[in-house]
Design an enzyme around this catalytic site. Structure first.
Site, PDB file in Angstrom:
ATOM      1  CD  GLU A   1      -5.446  -5.826  -1.369  1.00 36.13           C
ATOM      2  OE1 GLU A   1      -4.705  -4.827  -1.345  1.00 36.13           O
ATOM      3  OE2 GLU A   1      -6.029  -6.414  -0.447  1.00 36.13           O
TER       4      GLU A   1
ATOM      5  CB  CYS B   1      -5.167  -1.361  -1.968  1.00 37.81           C
ATOM      6  SG  CYS B   1      -6.599  -0.496  -0.905  1.00 37.81           S
TER       7      CYS B   1
ATOM      8  CG  ASN C   1      -0.535  -0.339   2.631  1.00 38.98           C
ATOM      9  OD1 ASN C   1       0.676  -0.972   2.418  1.00 38.98           O
ATOM     10  ND2 ASN C   1      -0.929   0.361   3.529  1.00 38.98           N
TER      11      ASN C   1
ATOM     12  CB  CYS D   1      -8.681  -4.554  -3.967  1.00 42.15           C
ATOM     13  SG  CYS D   1      -7.644  -3.060  -3.672  1.00 42.15           S
TER      14      CYS D   1
HETATM   15  N1  THU Z   1      -5.375  -1.413   2.405  1.00 37.67           N
HETATM   16  C1  THU Z   1      -4.863  -2.387   1.461  1.00 37.67           C
HETATM   17  O1  THU Z   1      -3.620  -2.009   0.912  1.00 37.67           O
HETATM   18  N2  THU Z   1      -5.194  -3.460   0.943  1.00 37.67           N
HETATM   19  C2  THU Z   1      -6.881  -3.593   1.333  1.00 37.67           C
HETATM   20  O2  THU Z   1      -7.233  -4.522   0.944  1.00 37.67           O
HETATM   21  C3  THU Z   1      -7.518  -2.725   2.505  1.00 37.67           C
HETATM   22  C4  THU Z   1      -6.497  -1.469   2.895  1.00 37.67           C
HETATM   23  C5  THU Z   1      -4.575  -0.397   3.004  1.00 37.67           C
HETATM   24  C6  THU Z   1      -5.140   0.938   2.475  1.00 37.67           C
HETATM   25  C7  THU Z   1      -4.558   2.092   3.745  1.00 37.67           C
HETATM   26  O3  THU Z   1      -3.020   2.379   3.301  1.00 37.67           O
HETATM   27  C8  THU Z   1      -4.483   0.966   4.851  1.00 37.67           C
HETATM   28  O4  THU Z   1      -4.595  -0.418   4.275  1.00 37.67           O
HETATM   29  C9  THU Z   1      -5.496   1.167   5.843  1.00 37.67           C
HETATM   30  O5  THU Z   1      -6.532   1.124   5.256  1.00 37.67           O
END
Ligand code: THU
Length: 128
Positions: A56, A54, A43, A90
């Site tokens: 993903e 994110c 992320n 995602c």
């Molecule tokens: N986040 C992800 O990278 N993937 C997800 O599926 C859910 C959330 C990240 C976004 C943000 O940087 C942190 O997690 C908190 O929401």
């Protein structure tokens, strides 16, 4: 056969690169193509919070921009318990490429949850 251990390790290692200075929540992803290549992602947050990407989607966009569109498995690695699963945005982005994608959500405590994308996103949107 999917080598889940390698994917979990790749996602775990990539998580260390997460730029998560606002939430403190680090996420790593590893995406396996049908021809055996692994694309990783973390992320990437931003001072303008809504611009956060994110883990993903970082992995998917890296793969697609390198010419890979056929995916068979994804691992998401966090320290959440139970393990965090992909957010709605995602799920939709992944659905574009393979509604039957196999997904493992893993955490630092060794918990593994396994899903199929079409179960996480029933009736996802797709133009054929
Ligand atoms: N986040 C992800 O990278 N993937 C997800 O599926 C859910 C959330 C990240 C976004 C943000 O940087 C942190 O997690 C908190 O929401």
């Amino acid at each position: 056969m999917i080598d889940w251990d390698s994917l979990v390790t790749a996602a775990k290692n990539t998580r260390e690169n997460a730029y998560a200075k606002f939430s403190g929540f680090k996420v790593g992803a590893a995406l396996l193509t049908t021809d055996g290549k692994i694309f990783t992602g973390c992320n990437v947050e931003n001072s303008s919070y809504g611009l956060t990407n994110c883990a993903e989607r970082t992995a998917v966009f890296k793969a697609v921009s390198e010419g890979y569109r056929n995916f068979k498995a994804l691992v998401v690695f966090t320290d959440a318990n139970p393990p965090a699963s992909p957010c709605g945005a995602c799920r939709q982005v992944l659905y574009e490429f393979n509604p039957e994608l196999e997904i493992v959500c893993a955490n630092a405590m060794g918990v593994i949850d396994k899903y199929k994308l079409s179960d996480l996103l029933p009736e996802g949107f797709r133009l054929e």
